[in-house]
Design an enzyme around this catalytic site. Structure first.
Site, mmCIF file in Angstrom:
data_model
loop_
_atom_site.group_PDB
_atom_site.id
_atom_site.type_symbol
_atom_site.label_atom_id
_atom_site.label_comp_id
_atom_site.label_asym_id
_atom_site.label_seq_id
_atom_site.Cartn_x
_atom_site.Cartn_y
_atom_site.Cartn_z
ATOM 1 N N THR A 194 61.399 42.699 17.737
ATOM 2 C CA THR A 194 61.249 44.228 17.688
ATOM 3 C C THR A 194 62.553 44.538 17.536
ATOM 4 O OG1 THR A 194 59.375 43.488 19.079
ATOM 5 C CG2 THR A 194 60.010 45.568 19.071
ATOM 6 N N ARG A 222 46.405 40.902 14.158
ATOM 7 C CA ARG A 222 46.999 40.589 15.347
ATOM 8 C C ARG A 222 48.054 41.914 15.791
ATOM 9 N NH1 ARG A 222 52.447 40.453 17.552
ATOM 10 N NH2 ARG A 222 52.634 39.412 19.289
ATOM 11 N N VAL A 223 47.779 42.371 16.906
ATOM 12 C CA VAL A 223 48.658 43.510 17.522
ATOM 13 C C VAL A 223 49.128 43.063 18.712
ATOM 14 C CG1 VAL A 223 48.508 45.840 18.523
ATOM 15 C CG2 VAL A 223 47.059 45.376 16.564
ATOM 16 N N GLY A 224 50.523 43.251 18.646
ATOM 17 C CA GLY A 224 51.496 42.667 19.938
ATOM 18 C C GLY A 224 51.399 43.912 20.938
ATOM 19 N N ASP A 225 52.493 43.915 21.897
ATOM 20 C CA ASP A 225 52.901 44.875 22.988
ATOM 21 C C ASP A 225 53.292 45.918 22.509
ATOM 22 O OD1 ASP A 225 55.183 43.030 22.355
ATOM 23 O OD2 ASP A 225 56.199 44.517 23.665
ATOM 24 N N THR A 244 61.043 43.719 24.185
ATOM 25 C CA THR A 244 61.332 42.837 23.118
ATOM 26 C C THR A 244 60.885 41.287 23.691
ATOM 27 O OG1 THR A 244 62.524 42.038 21.275
ATOM 28 C CG2 THR A 244 63.791 42.787 23.316
ATOM 29 N N GLY A 245 60.252 40.641 22.759
ATOM 30 C CA GLY A 245 59.683 39.301 22.974
ATOM 31 C C GLY A 245 58.314 39.021 22.571
ATOM 32 N N GLY A 247 54.867 39.519 22.467
ATOM 33 C CA GLY A 247 53.924 40.386 22.888
ATOM 34 C C GLY A 247 52.791 39.933 23.614
HETATM 35 N N1 GLY Z 1 57.082 42.277 20.735
HETATM 36 C C1 GLY Z 1 56.868 42.121 19.491
HETATM 37 C C2 GLY Z 1 55.277 41.379 19.136
HETATM 38 O O1 GLY Z 1 55.216 40.749 19.906
HETATM 39 O O2 GLY Z 1 54.689 41.741 18.312
#
Ligand code: GLY
Length: 311
Positions: A194, A222-225, A244-245, A247
């Protein structure tokens, strides 16, 4: 103990300054790419000094999205079909304004679309609705897929086929044993990190941003954090946090709001960063930018490109 790395640029984490810009290129992005994060922070500095934390965070993130070495905007990861790039981005300010997009496609700067969502009564737009919203506002069609992203995809696929070089072995593990085929949700038959910024401007306002092309192996939708309020980012009167990391792991811990609450309770950014990293097993990539009223911290359990400017 986690392998806690605190950026050398931020060793004086309790240093006071009227304004502050922190940028990152994603947990596990090579620190050799920190020049891109420094350039982004430098471009944002004038805006932070002028008292516009929001504009500063957006400008820094826009430049990081345009830097194809980072997995956000141009250069975003491809999903499991090897063709689709769906991106997430969000922005939040210390007066609780928030805007986000999830799974947006075909725009150069998702974070600028996320900022425009703040003009609506909504917090987040996703998928085709987010892309149509962007077009309506004049964001022209733009192909974010790069040769670099294609090469990364080929390498990631080789890992699934047992022919990889091991770099994506941990990311691949949940997708082995026929999982990709069993869960396939793309049209037709047939793959982390990210960018982000936190700013404290000269007037004491905070802003945080996050923008991403997602993880290495992703289904469609798919949606992350990154676009989720309190997970990938949070800002309030006591500070700003960008994560970041991986999600799913960040979201399960509601990480950005958890760290913000520690700041609000008087925990120093440095201590908050150490606590945050300690919440994750070492095999999970994790990094944070943290700006408080009087201090800041950049922490990651991996190498991470980063930039830092303090006025
Ligand atoms: N941190 C970004 C994601 O997992 O999409």
């Amino acid at each position: 103990m986690p392998d806690l790395r605190i950026g050398s640029a931020t060793d004086g984490s309790e240093a006071r300054g009227p304004w502050l810009v922190l940028t990152h290129g994603g947990a596990a992005s090579p620190s050799a790419y920190s020049d891109g994060c420094v350039t982004a922070a430098e471009a944002a500095a004038r805006l932070a000094e002028g008292g516009d934390a929001l504009a500063a965070a957006l400008e820094a993130t826009r430049l990081l999205e345009d830097d194809e070495r980072f997995n956000a905007g141009t250069g975003s990861n491809l999903r499991l079909d090897g063709m689709t790039a769906q991106m997430d981005a969000a922005v939040m300010t210390s007066d609780a304004r928030f805007g986000a997009v999830g799974c947006i496609e075909g725009v150069r700067n998702p974070v600028l679309v996320a900022a425009r969502v703040m003009e609506t009564p909504h917090l987040m737009l996703v998928g085709e609705g987010a892309t149509a919203f962007a077009r309506r506002l004049g964001f022209v069609a733009y192909d974010v897929v790069t040769e670099r992203a294609r090469s990364k995809f080929v390498r990631a696929m080789a890992e699934l086929e047992g022919k990889g070089d091991g770099v994506y072995a941990e990311d691949a593990a949940p997708w082995l044993d026929g999982k990709v085929a069993a869960l396939w949700n793309f049209a037709g038959e047939k793959h982390c990190d990210t960018v982000g910024a936190v700013v404290r401007d000269a007037a004491g306002n905070f802003a945080a941003t996050a923008s991403t092309g997602g993880t290495v192996y992703m289904l469609r939708g798919r949606v992350g954090d990154s676009p989720i309020l309190g997970c990938g980012l949070f800002a309030g009167p006591e500070g700003a946090v960008a994560c970041t990391g991986v999600g799913e792991e960040i979201a399960r811990r509601v990480l950005a709001k958890t760290v913000y609450d520690w700041l609000a309770a008087g925990v120093s950014p440095n201590e908050a960063g150490a606590r945050a990293v300690a919440m994750f097993p070492h095999e999970v990539d994790i990094g944070l930018l943290i700006a408080g009223r009087t201090g800041h911290a950049v922490v990651a359990n991996r190498d991470m490109a980063k930039g830092f400017l303090l006025g």
